[in-house]
Motif scaffolding. Sequence first.
Motif, PDB file in Angstrom:
ATOM      1  N   LEU A  55       0.837  -1.209   0.000  1.00 58.36           N
ATOM      2  CA  LEU A  55       0.000   0.000   0.000  1.00 58.36           C
ATOM      3  C   LEU A  55       0.867   1.254   0.000  1.00 58.36           C
ATOM      4  O   LEU A  55       0.579   2.226  -0.694  1.00 58.36           O
ATOM      5  CB  LEU A  55      -0.905   0.029   1.235  1.00 58.36           C
ATOM      6  CG  LEU A  55      -2.239  -0.704   1.168  1.00 58.36           C
ATOM      7  CD1 LEU A  55      -2.931  -0.637   2.510  1.00 58.36           C
ATOM      8  CD2 LEU A  55      -3.133  -0.128   0.088  1.00 58.36           C
ATOM      9  N   LYS A  56       1.927   1.219   0.790  1.00 55.47           N
ATOM     10  CA  LYS A  56       2.750   2.421   0.974  1.00 55.47           C
ATOM     11  C   LYS A  56       4.144   2.294   0.359  1.00 55.47           C
ATOM     12  O   LYS A  56       4.818   3.307   0.138  1.00 55.47           O
ATOM     13  CB  LYS A  56       2.887   2.718   2.474  1.00 55.47           C
ATOM     14  CG  LYS A  56       1.545   2.930   3.190  1.00 55.47           C
ATOM     15  CD  LYS A  56       0.942   4.282   2.843  1.00 55.47           C
ATOM     16  CE  LYS A  56      -0.539   4.380   3.152  1.00 55.47           C
ATOM     17  NZ  LYS A  56      -0.936   4.179   4.525  1.00 55.47           N
ATOM     18  N   LEU A  57       4.577   1.070   0.098  1.00 52.57           N
ATOM     19  CA  LEU A  57       5.945   0.849  -0.390  1.00 52.57           C
ATOM     20  C   LEU A  57       5.927   0.189  -1.772  1.00 52.57           C
ATOM     21  O   LEU A  57       4.915  -0.327  -2.214  1.00 52.57           O
ATOM     22  CB  LEU A  57       6.722  -0.033   0.596  1.00 52.57           C
ATOM     23  CG  LEU A  57       6.838   0.491   2.039  1.00 52.57           C
ATOM     24  CD1 LEU A  57       7.417  -0.586   2.948  1.00 52.57           C
ATOM     25  CD2 LEU A  57       7.704   1.742   2.085  1.00 52.57           C
ATOM     26  N   GLY A  58       7.073   0.208  -2.449  1.00 52.91           N
ATOM     27  CA  GLY A  58       7.222  -0.514  -3.715  1.00 52.91           C
ATOM     28  C   GLY A  58       6.526   0.120  -4.905  1.00 52.91           C
ATOM     29  O   GLY A  58       6.143  -0.577  -5.848  1.00 52.91           O
ATOM     30  N   GLY A  59       6.340   1.426  -4.885  1.00 54.27           N
ATOM     31  CA  GLY A  59       5.681   2.100  -6.007  1.00 54.27           C
ATOM     32  C   GLY A  59       6.425   1.896  -7.321  1.00 54.27           C
ATOM     33  O   GLY A  59       7.645   2.072  -7.380  1.00 54.27           O
TER      34      GLY A  59
END
Length: 305
Positions: free
Chosen positions: A225-229
């Motif tokens: 959700l918040k990491l690995g964009g």
Amino acid sequence: MGKVLITGGCGFIGSHLAYRLSELGYQVIVVDNLVTGSLDNINPREINFFECDILGDQFDEIVKFFRPDYIFHLAAQANVSESIRNFLYDAQINILGTLKVIELSRKYNIKKIVFASSSAVYGQPKYLPIDTSHKADPLSPYGVSKYASEHYLKLAKKLFGIDFTILRYGNVYGPMQNTKAEGGVVAIFSSAISKNVPPIIFGDGEQTRDFVFVGDIVSANIAALKLGGGQILNVSSGKPVSINQLFQHIKSISNSQSEPIYKEERKGDIKHSELCIKETTQILQWAPSVELKEGLFKTLNFYNK
């Protein structure tokens, strides 16, 4: 915490993800056509559930009404054999379904799509463990449709700025897995042994697979959700086990006297599979936490009930 929409949220992985996100305080919206998913897998009192097809107009209205912050796109035709029998159906669900999710994300300013892909995109491994720079050469229409969807997501980020994380799953197992739809060998073996039916092993059983417990898949999705964009990441245990070893583990845990029936090797089956998860552990600050025997114990308990 925000609003999340899960396509295929009544399925095996989607329902586990829905429960966990609800526990964490997210407002969870589940969309599922119930072709392979089951309403028994979720609690509709805690989750906003809609029975609809993601290719239908109702899906547009749901996204428009709720305006979720994130979409977990898990809805798929996930049966490899079915994809070979019916190329067109596989492409409609997996490719057009992903395009619909992208289009609605663009229209309603969704922050991010977390996409469930598969190790099936790699095809026959050239080396082990398989990292994400390994050439993609799928052996089934299912693998092709997942790989095509990945390309559309990358293009959507370039053209429209829609963020994504693509998670390529290994062999996922755990409670609530459908023995027919996803065809997971752990589910099939566990179900057979709980009914005192001898399981079938195709080939000599020395083929290896990288099994990962569904709870670890869920925690990787939530980390994404918040990491690995903008990243493509493998999600598995990174520990290969032979099918014969797997059977012996299940037999031992269940105190079964059952013996497998060996049949001819299936065409197109890969001999060995093992995913490299080093990059994933660094980027998502995640690691698998459920050992195989613990996961098998939980799975067998479910089938025995």
